[in-house]
Enzyme design. Structure first.
Site, mmCIF file in Angstrom:
data_model
loop_
_atom_site.group_PDB
_atom_site.id
_atom_site.type_symbol
_atom_site.label_atom_id
_atom_site.label_comp_id
_atom_site.label_asym_id
_atom_site.label_seq_id
_atom_site.Cartn_x
_atom_site.Cartn_y
_atom_site.Cartn_z
ATOM 1 N N HIS A 248 14.929 63.051 175.770
ATOM 2 C CA HIS A 248 15.736 63.323 177.159
ATOM 3 C C HIS A 248 14.903 61.978 178.033
ATOM 4 O O HIS A 248 13.663 62.348 178.376
ATOM 5 C CB HIS A 248 15.450 64.452 177.837
ATOM 6 N N GLU B 183 18.352 59.741 174.666
ATOM 7 C CA GLU B 183 19.162 60.222 175.868
ATOM 8 C C GLU B 183 19.005 59.038 176.829
ATOM 9 O O GLU B 183 17.882 58.712 177.140
ATOM 10 C CB GLU B 183 18.990 61.655 176.539
ATOM 11 N N ASP C 153 20.418 57.084 180.715
ATOM 12 C CA ASP C 153 21.110 57.370 182.011
ATOM 13 C C ASP C 153 21.593 55.952 182.300
ATOM 14 O O ASP C 153 20.619 54.961 182.488
ATOM 15 C CB ASP C 153 20.111 58.081 183.074
ATOM 16 N N HIS D 138 18.171 56.936 186.434
ATOM 17 C CA HIS D 138 18.833 58.130 186.530
ATOM 18 C C HIS D 138 19.098 58.285 188.230
ATOM 19 O O HIS D 138 20.326 58.823 188.181
ATOM 20 C CB HIS D 138 17.746 59.150 186.318
ATOM 21 N N GLU E 295 24.845 58.414 178.914
ATOM 22 C CA GLU E 295 25.381 59.033 180.202
ATOM 23 C C GLU E 295 25.855 58.015 181.295
ATOM 24 O O GLU E 295 24.528 57.450 181.520
ATOM 25 C CB GLU E 295 24.348 60.158 180.423
#
Length: 258
Positions: free
Chosen positions: A10, A37, A39, A52, A113
């Site tokens: 993450h 992961e 962002d 993020h 994401e």
């Protein structure tokens, strides 16, 4: 891949290294993470970068708005010294630079994401599609074989991306308050649901429910060993964690006796 939950770093190995930086991802891969992961936000000149928050106050030496700053302006920031463990300068990472690094790890999945709401609206999904196309990641042989997986909390963003790149699978992220509202995601073509670990603690039956509807599960952010084992026992497909080394040790441990 074994039948246990896959380990997603993450924002990289972000407990030990500054989130969303190259060093955080490199260390996560050294620790054995099976997925990363990411962002994604757009700069004012339309470049997808890895940040993020909508502004940089939490992770940088200066506080600026991402959407109103150029890539050149953001590239002058120190994104590493703030970290309580790392405490060394680190530069901004663009999505393209991350994808270049990932070329050397063909078996590692990328959970990408797009952040919303943003002033750029749907341009962030277009930018993501364009970068995946540049690297030949926009047309996998199947959803299962796709290295790239798009994610968002926005149902409309998932729907938009599914129209832009229908062969790339998507995760509909959910917070505890709206975790039961899966029907829009199903209707718009998400392949996985992405509840928080708090939502799964409260409603563990959701994993079986989504599985019965042909959907997998991606759970975030899972740092406690007890939660990791809960995800494994429930059959969660992917767990996102800030401590991938710990997750691999726990999930590869002996299964509980029947």
């Amino acid at each position: 891949m074994s039948t246990r939950s896959g380990v997603v770093a993450h924002r990289g190995a972000s407990a030990e290294f500054p989130e969303l930086t190259l060093v955080a991802y490199e260390q996560a891969l050294k620790q054995g993470a099976e997925a990363l992961e990411v962002d994604i936000r757009l700069t004012s000149d339309g470049v997808p970068v890895l940040l993020h928050d909508p502004r940089t106050a939490r992770v940088a030496d200066r506080d600026v708005w991402v959407h109103s700053s150029t890539l050149d302006e953001l590239s002058t920031l120190d994104l590493g010294t703030w970290h309580p463990v790392h405490r060394r300068p680190e530069p901004l990472l663009t999505l393209r630079s991350l994808l270049v690094m990932a070329e050397a790890y063909p078996n590692v999945k990328l959970f990408l994401e797009t952040k919303h709401p943003v002033p750029s609206g749907g341009r962030v999904e277009v930018a993501l599609r364009d970068e995946l196309k540049y690297f030949g990641l926009d047309r996998p042989a199947s959803h299962l074989e796709s290295r790239a997986v798009m994610m968002s909390f926005s149902v409309m963003a998932v729907r938009r991306f599914r129209q832009l790149a229908p062969q790339v699978p998507a995760v509909q992220l959910r917070e505890r308050g709206n975790v039961l509202k899966s029907w829009p995601a199903e209707g718009f073509g998400a392949q996985l649901m992405g509840p928080s670990i708090g939502a799964l603690r409260a409603r563990p039956w959701l994993v079986d429910y989504w599985r019965s509807r042909g959907m997998g599960t991606y759970c975030w952010t899972v740092d406690d060993p007890a939660d990791m084992l809960l995800c494994r026992d429930l059959g969660v497909d992917w767990v996102a964690t800030n401590v991938p080394s710990r997750a691999l040790t726990v999930l590869d441990g002996p299964a509980p006796r029947a």
